[in-house]
Write an enzyme that holds these catalytic residues in place. Structure first.
Site, PDB file in Angstrom:
ATOM      1  N   HIS A   1       0.813  -1.213   0.000  1.00 39.67           N
ATOM      2  CA  HIS A   1       0.000   0.000   0.000  1.00 39.67           C
ATOM      3  C   HIS A   1       0.850   1.268   0.000  1.00 39.67           C
ATOM      4  CE1 HIS A   1      -3.255  -2.832   0.654  1.00 39.67           C
ATOM      5  NE2 HIS A   1      -3.937  -1.939  -0.030  1.00 39.67           N
TER       6      HIS A   1
ATOM      7  N   ARG B   1     -10.644   4.090  -1.473  1.00 39.69           N
ATOM      8  CA  ARG B   1     -10.115   3.288  -0.353  1.00 39.69           C
ATOM      9  C   ARG B   1     -10.365   4.054   0.957  1.00 39.69           C
ATOM     10  NH1 ARG B   1      -5.856   1.804  -4.322  1.00 39.69           N
ATOM     11  NH2 ARG B   1      -5.590  -0.460  -4.272  1.00 39.69           N
TER      12      ARG B   1
ATOM     13  N   ARG C   1     -15.617   1.979  -1.193  1.00 42.26           N
ATOM     14  CA  ARG C   1     -15.369   0.656  -0.605  1.00 42.26           C
ATOM     15  C   ARG C   1     -15.371   0.769   0.905  1.00 42.26           C
ATOM     16  NH1 ARG C   1      -9.840  -2.528  -1.650  1.00 42.26           N
ATOM     17  NH2 ARG C   1      -9.050  -0.937  -0.212  1.00 42.26           N
TER      18      ARG C   1
ATOM     19  N   GLU D   1     -11.248 -10.882  -4.503  1.00 39.51           N
ATOM     20  CA  GLU D   1      -9.806 -10.774  -4.263  1.00 39.51           C
ATOM     21  C   GLU D   1      -9.264 -11.948  -3.467  1.00 39.51           C
ATOM     22  OE1 GLU D   1      -8.980  -7.025  -2.329  1.00 39.51           O
ATOM     23  OE2 GLU D   1     -10.717  -7.177  -1.050  1.00 39.51           O
TER      24      GLU D   1
ATOM     25  N   ASN E   1      -4.526  -7.170  -6.752  1.00 39.64           N
ATOM     26  CA  ASN E   1      -3.380  -7.128  -5.825  1.00 39.64           C
ATOM     27  C   ASN E   1      -3.474  -8.257  -4.817  1.00 39.64           C
ATOM     28  OD1 ASN E   1      -2.941  -4.718  -7.132  1.00 39.64           O
ATOM     29  ND2 ASN E   1      -3.849  -3.486  -5.516  1.00 39.64           N
ATOM     30  N   ASP E   2      -4.649  -8.373  -4.220  1.00 41.50           N
ATOM     31  CA  ASP E   2      -4.824  -9.444  -3.234  1.00 41.50           C
ATOM     32  C   ASP E   2      -5.082 -10.783  -3.907  1.00 41.50           C
ATOM     33  OD1 ASP E   2      -4.404  -8.354  -0.670  1.00 41.50           O
ATOM     34  OD2 ASP E   2      -6.206  -7.157  -0.934  1.00 41.50           O
TER      35      ASP E   2
ATOM     36  N   ARG F   1       2.384  -9.542  -0.642  1.00 44.32           N
ATOM     37  CA  ARG F   1       2.564  -8.459  -1.619  1.00 44.32           C
ATOM     38  C   ARG F   1       3.478  -7.352  -1.119  1.00 44.32           C
ATOM     39  NH1 ARG F   1      -3.540  -5.815  -1.434  1.00 44.32           N
ATOM     40  NH2 ARG F   1      -2.607  -3.888  -2.138  1.00 44.32           N
TER      41      ARG F   1
ATOM     42  N   CYS G   1      -9.847  -3.353 -10.342  1.00 47.50           N
ATOM     43  CA  CYS G   1      -9.407  -2.139  -9.642  1.00 47.50           C
ATOM     44  C   CYS G   1      -8.061  -2.326  -8.965  1.00 47.50           C
ATOM     45  CB  CYS G   1     -10.456  -1.667  -8.645  1.00 47.50           C
ATOM     46  SG  CYS G   1     -10.715  -2.819  -7.298  1.00 47.50           S
TER      47      CYS G   1
HETATM   48  C1  PEP Z   1      -6.708  -5.201  -4.556  1.00 47.57           C
HETATM   49  O1  PEP Z   1      -6.480  -6.026  -3.668  1.00 47.57           O
HETATM   50  O2  PEP Z   1      -6.418  -5.399  -5.759  1.00 47.57           O
HETATM   51  C2  PEP Z   1      -7.339  -3.914  -4.239  1.00 47.57           C
HETATM   52  C3  PEP Z   1      -7.718  -3.085  -5.173  1.00 47.57           C
HETATM   53  O3  PEP Z   1      -7.453  -3.589  -2.930  1.00 47.57           O
HETATM   54  P1  PEP Z   1      -6.221  -3.102  -2.025  1.00 47.57           P
HETATM   55  O4  PEP Z   1      -5.047  -2.868  -2.914  1.00 47.57           O
HETATM   56  O5  PEP Z   1      -6.656  -1.878  -1.319  1.00 47.57           O
HETATM   57  O6  PEP Z   1      -6.022  -4.272  -1.108  1.00 47.57           O
HETATM   58 MG    MG Z   2      -7.391  -5.752  -1.764  1.00 46.89          MG
END
Ligand code: PEP
Ligand code: MG
Length: 590
Positions: A211, A318, A355, A456, A479-480, A490, A527
């Site tokens: 993040h 977010r 979200r 995710e 991402n997740d 990650r 996203c």
């Molecule tokens: C993701 O996991 O791809 C996502 C958009 O949420 P975050 O990056 O905030 O975990």
């Molecule tokens: Mg996520």
């Protein structure tokens, strides 16, 4: 001597500037520029705190029991001596008057310089005095903390410099670009730096989709993470080039290297200007497929950048960033309502996907609230996102009520992160209904929302029917999804080479989610960071994706890819990529 350090490229472009080192133990020290006439005040502030610490030590010496070991008295003497050391006091004055650093920043900068000299000493006894110096500096800083709020000051950092540059006649030193180098920066601290004027960032730790990296990307300035020992190898005030495209830091560059990167920097600027011309061009492929380009935001004010980049809505707000960096005091319903309303109004009638809070994992509150966040277990698999929300129904209800109320001011999609179980979906729906009933009973206005779930977790991607039965749309958090499918943290740079968006298992889950949504006529967006990665645009188009949400700074580059694409041809190619055991090798040649 010039040397380079390799890390992970997270935010494109080249930054050239002097290093501002933020040691992790002093990461919460304020860094901001003062106006010239405030220099005397700042010097007085350090002096007052230093004098207070000296008095403390003298008192301690005085109160020492007669039988106290001789070493303690000697140590206190050393501390007193260090506190009066001219190199420390003169150095601090220098940074304040010449560079316009605030007092805390000046003090830590001078500390770093002297500490390095201690490191180089042959004599072991003298080398060990570094720890004493650190202690006295920490003492002064602690004392100063009672005088000024460093967190607030950090927020003021860049704006004060911006203002100074506009309003005041300053000497040349104000024009030197600065790059921030740290062992680690928490996502919340990164957000604070968002308003400052650092030209680039580098950290020792972190993965491409941590993040911290995501916030750095949203700032649209060059950044490199996972650069291992950068914060130890780079010295305060060193000249550093941050190559955000290659993921490389070049320290103390020679004139030839500087000229080469200066050229690259100008080329980058020209490219951006060229891309800017696409702002009003609709995102349509060569064969006429319309594509929706949405913005990811962290704060309501980010809608300015979203609109400027031509986003047709917010695909991911977010909201957890409203909850972080507040010493554990969470925003109440009204504060959240105002923030969501501001974002909605900022989009002028375009849809905003809010979200619900995704606290946990690498996005920690700075102080645990309610159910404790445990840093020692396995936070990515722990009480995170919807799990955290469902563990604290009053907190969750306050957020749901705030979002529903804000929805009276414009089109809102309510998105829920990290859902896995049918029971979680049931509980979430029940709480949303309950929030509506409460608002009805109190006669408080609220608006309609479309409900969406993040896909995710692989378990969710494998049980899509359950999700599609309950939700109006889905949003794929790549991402997740990558993290949990491949069991790769990650945020951990030591396994970053295995974090592979093109792994066949990941692509299969994404492809199935898109095609099942299409079959059922439900909206689906990506996203995660993959949506803003231009090397993935054609593949996602080929897999049928027509809605991408990313940081505003990435929108125009992705649009350029879309304008050059033939979605029909890409669909055939994507099928072969999907069937391959090593899809990454095929990615270059559609
Ligand atoms: C993701 O996991 O791809 C996502 C958009 O949420 P975050 O990056 O905030 O975990
Ligand atoms: Mg996520």
């Amino acid at each position: 001597m010039t040397f380079s350090i390799h890390g992970l490229a997270v935010s494109r472009g080249v930054a050239i500037g002097r290093a501002v080192l933020v040691a992790s133990s002093r990461a919460d020290v304020a860094h901001y520029f003062i106006e010239t006439e405030k220099a005397e005040e700042e010097i007085k502030r350090v002096r007052a705190s230093r004098n207070a610490v000296m008095e403390e030590i003298v008192r301690l010496q005085h109160d020492l029991p007669k039988d106290a070991p001789h070493e303690i008295a000697a140590l206190l003497d050393v501390h007193l001596m260090l506190l009066q050391d001219e190199q420390l006091t003169n150095g601090v004055k220098h940074w304040i008057t010449e560079r316009h650093y605030n007092a805390e920043w000046a003090l830590t900068t001078q500390y770093e310089l002297i500490a390095r000299q201690f490191d180089d000493m042959e004599d072991e006894y003298l080398r060990e005095r570094k720890a004493d110096l650190e202690q006295v500096v920490e003492r002064i800083l602690r004392h100063m903390k009672g005088v000024a709020s460093p967190v607030q000051a950090a927020v003021r950092a860049g704006s004060s410099r911006k203002q100074s540059q506009q309003d005041l006649l300053l000497d040349d030193t104000m024009d030197v670009p600065l790059v921030l180098v740290a062992h680690d920066i928490s996502p919340a601290d990164m957000l604070q730096f968002k308003q400052s004027l650092f030209a680039g960032f580098a950290t020792d730790v972190g993965g491409k989709t941590s993040h911290t990296a995501i916030v750095a990307r949203s700032m649209d300035i060059p950044a490199v993470v996972g650069a291992r020992s950068a914060s130890q190898l780079i010295k305060q005030d060193d000249w550093v080039i941050i190559d955000g495209d290659a993921g490389v830091l070049i320290v103390d560059p020679s004139p030839i290297i500087l000229a080469e990167y200066g050229f690259q920097q100008r080329q980058g600027e020209l490219e951006r200007e060229r891309l800017n011309r696409l702002k009003h061009t609709p995102a349509v492929t060569m064969d006429g497929q319309r594509v929706e380009l949405l913005a990811n935001i962290e704060m309501p004010d980010d809608t300015l950048g979203a609109v400027k980049a031509g986003a047709v809505g917010v695909g991911l707000f977010r909201t957890e960033f409203l909850f972080m960096g507040r010493s554990g005091k969470l925003p109440d319903e009204d504060e959240q309502y105002l923030a969501y309303r501001k974002a909605i109004e900022g989009m002028h009638g375009l849809p905003v996907t809010i979200r619900t809070v995704d606290i946990g994992s690498d996005k920690l509150l700075d102080r645990p609230v309610g159910k404790a966040q445990d840093r020692h277990l396995n936070p990515a698999l722990g009480l995170r996102a919807i799990r955290w929300s469902l563990a604290d129904p009053p907190m969750f209800l306050a957020q749901l009520r705030a979002i529903l109320r804000a929805a009276a001011h414009g089109p809102v999609n309510l998105l829920v992160p990290m859902l896995t179980h049918a029971s979680e979906i049931r509980q979430t729906m029940a709480l949303i209904d309950h929030a509506r009933v409460l608002l009805d009973n109190q006669g408080i206005a609220y608006g309609p929302v479309r409900l969406g779930a993040m896909i995710e977790i692989p378990a969710a991607a494998l049980t899509l029917k359950l999700f599609l039965r309950n939700f109006d749309f889905l949003s794929i958090g790549t991402n997740d999804l990558i993290q949990y499918t491949l069991a790769i943290d990650r945020a951990d740079e030591s396994v970053a080479h295995l974090y592979d968006p093109c792994h066949p298992a990941v692509l299969r889950l994404i492809a199935d989610t898109i095609s099942e949504c299409q079959r059922q006529g439900k909206g689906v967006t990506v996203c995660g960071e993959m949506a803003g990665d231009v090397t993935m645009t054609r593949l996602l188009l080929g897999l049928g994706l027509r809605s991408f949400s990313m940081h505003p700074s990435q929108i125009l580059a992705v649009k350029q890819q879309i304008l050059r694409a033939d979605a029909g041809k890409l669909a055939l190619w994507a099928a072969t990529v999907l069937a391959s055991e090593e899809p990454a090798a095929l990615l270059q040649n559609p």
